[in-house]
Design an enzyme around this catalytic site. Sequence first.
Site, PDB file in Angstrom:
ATOM      1  N   ASP A 158       0.839  -1.193   0.000  1.00  0.00           N
ATOM      2  CA  ASP A 158       0.000   0.000   0.000  1.00  0.00           C
ATOM      3  C   ASP A 158       0.878   1.249   0.000  1.00  0.00           C
ATOM      4  OD1 ASP A 158      -2.276   1.836   0.750  1.00  0.00           O
ATOM      5  OD2 ASP A 158      -3.299  -0.062   1.109  1.00  0.00           O
ATOM      6  N   HIS A 190      -3.768   6.089   3.614  1.00  0.00           N
ATOM      7  CA  HIS A 190      -4.502   4.944   3.073  1.00  0.00           C
ATOM      8  C   HIS A 190      -4.003   3.621   3.644  1.00  0.00           C
ATOM      9  CE1 HIS A 190      -5.862   2.059  -0.043  1.00  0.00           C
ATOM     10  NE2 HIS A 190      -6.842   2.913  -0.251  1.00  0.00           N
ATOM     11  N   SER A 345     -11.193  -0.442  -1.371  1.00  0.00           N
ATOM     12  CA  SER A 345      -9.943  -0.466  -0.604  1.00  0.00           C
ATOM     13  C   SER A 345     -10.197  -0.771   0.859  1.00  0.00           C
ATOM     14  CB  SER A 345      -9.234   0.888  -0.697  1.00  0.00           C
ATOM     15  OG  SER A 345      -8.533   1.020  -1.887  1.00  0.00           O
TER      16      SER A 345
END
Length: 507
Positions: A158, A190, A345
């Site tokens: 990520d 994220h 996600s």
Amino acid sequence: MGVFRFISISLAAVSAANAAQILSMPHAQTVPHSYIVMMKDDTSDDDFNHHQSWLQSTHTHNITRRATIQNAGMRHKYNFRKMKGYSGIFDEETIKDIAKDPKVMFVEPDTIISVNGKVEQSNVPSWGLARISNSQPGANSYVYDSSAGEGITVYSVDTGVDINHEDFEGRAIWGSNQVNDGDDRDGSGHGTHTSGTMVGKEFGIAKKAKLVAVKVLGNDGSGPTSGIVAGINWCVEHARQNGGTDKAVMNMSLGGSSSSALNRAAAQAVEQGMFLSVAAGNENQDARSSSPASEPSVCTVGSSAEDDSRSSFSNWGPALDLFAPGSNIISARPGGGSQSMSGTSMAAPHVAGLAAYLMALEGISGGAVCDRLKELGSSSITDVGPGTPTNVLISNGGAKGGNPKPAPGPSPNPSQPSEPQQPAPSQPGEPGESFPGEPFPGEPFPGEPFPGESSPGESAPAPAPMPPSPQHPHTPYPGGDNFDFDGYWKKYFGGEHWRKMFGSFWN
């Protein structure tokens, strides 16, 4: 003389006929002069070493021709046992020479992959944890076995992870940075958010699993496919040397245009025993147009909303295996505290976390995990989208092991989470192993995840038709009625952005 000329022409014709395909990506955002080269499956180590020596010689010979290309040469080398290859910066003539090697399978332009645009919403009640352990929506407790993923290592591929966040309790370590930005932190948020859902003490599913941060996307949430392939390769090697691939989970909340190289790398990781959870994407279209979601051997995850409908942004189609909560999910943010995000996600790490939980509890691994998740799930999702073969929402109910007890869900305030209150210890299930070994030293990585949806209560937009061609850029999966598409494309695909991010590629 005539005979010699005839033989020379014949050999040239044979060489041209056997040349590897140089794939075209006309609709993708490519990195200038950057390519991924994949060797044929029967390429031996000696063949690969010989090819690299030849490549070095070719570079030396073509030095004057490459004078205008900065940082030319090999950058990443891939070796998945059965799959070998590399990436690098090459001029057009060198690429043609590479393609002529009979051991080369194909050459693919290096494209950009990105995180999906994020949707943040304050004061949203957390519901994902409760939903996967209760038969009906609306519950407020998370019920789980006390084994909680112990002995399993989860790899976050990520934007990086704030490994010092209090929710990880010291169980998170830095692994590798394939972005080559010299910044071993999560500047996007994220990766920290997805990791919290997987292994966090308060926000996570596998609350005792270990986490390894593998940064393949930059702080702006984007990076080339070549770095993501390198990140996958790093995870496989690290897992093999630290406890085994059968005790390893990889989460990839990222995606972009269809890539043979990326799909092959993901398939190799699965073949070697790892479980891969992959986000389906946030474009409300057929997931077969994206990589790595289109790779059949991974577990491709769509997003669900609180009412058990498919999230309005979630991709659909034959590539999907499961659905998991992805709308308005609260999890960890860099620097401490929490935030809310939406997207596939956010759905994929629910599957990755539950996979780690089941691997510790039931002793399963690899491809068997996705099948087990389908068995345990409930047929709950409505409006799954055209051609989607499943309406299964993940659940930990029915998993064998100890006697689970409920735990309160995370704090509803995303900015100031309360101290987590864990349940009294329940009878443990199958205990796992302690974290095996130390991580490899860090290195950079690229790639990207998937963004937002429309506000709760809005009707989902009609599904978009299947794109005519799978060859579009590896970019985030934006979505939602309030998403600023013009600003997004200007930010992530404007010339100045790429000049700053890949300055070494420009004259």
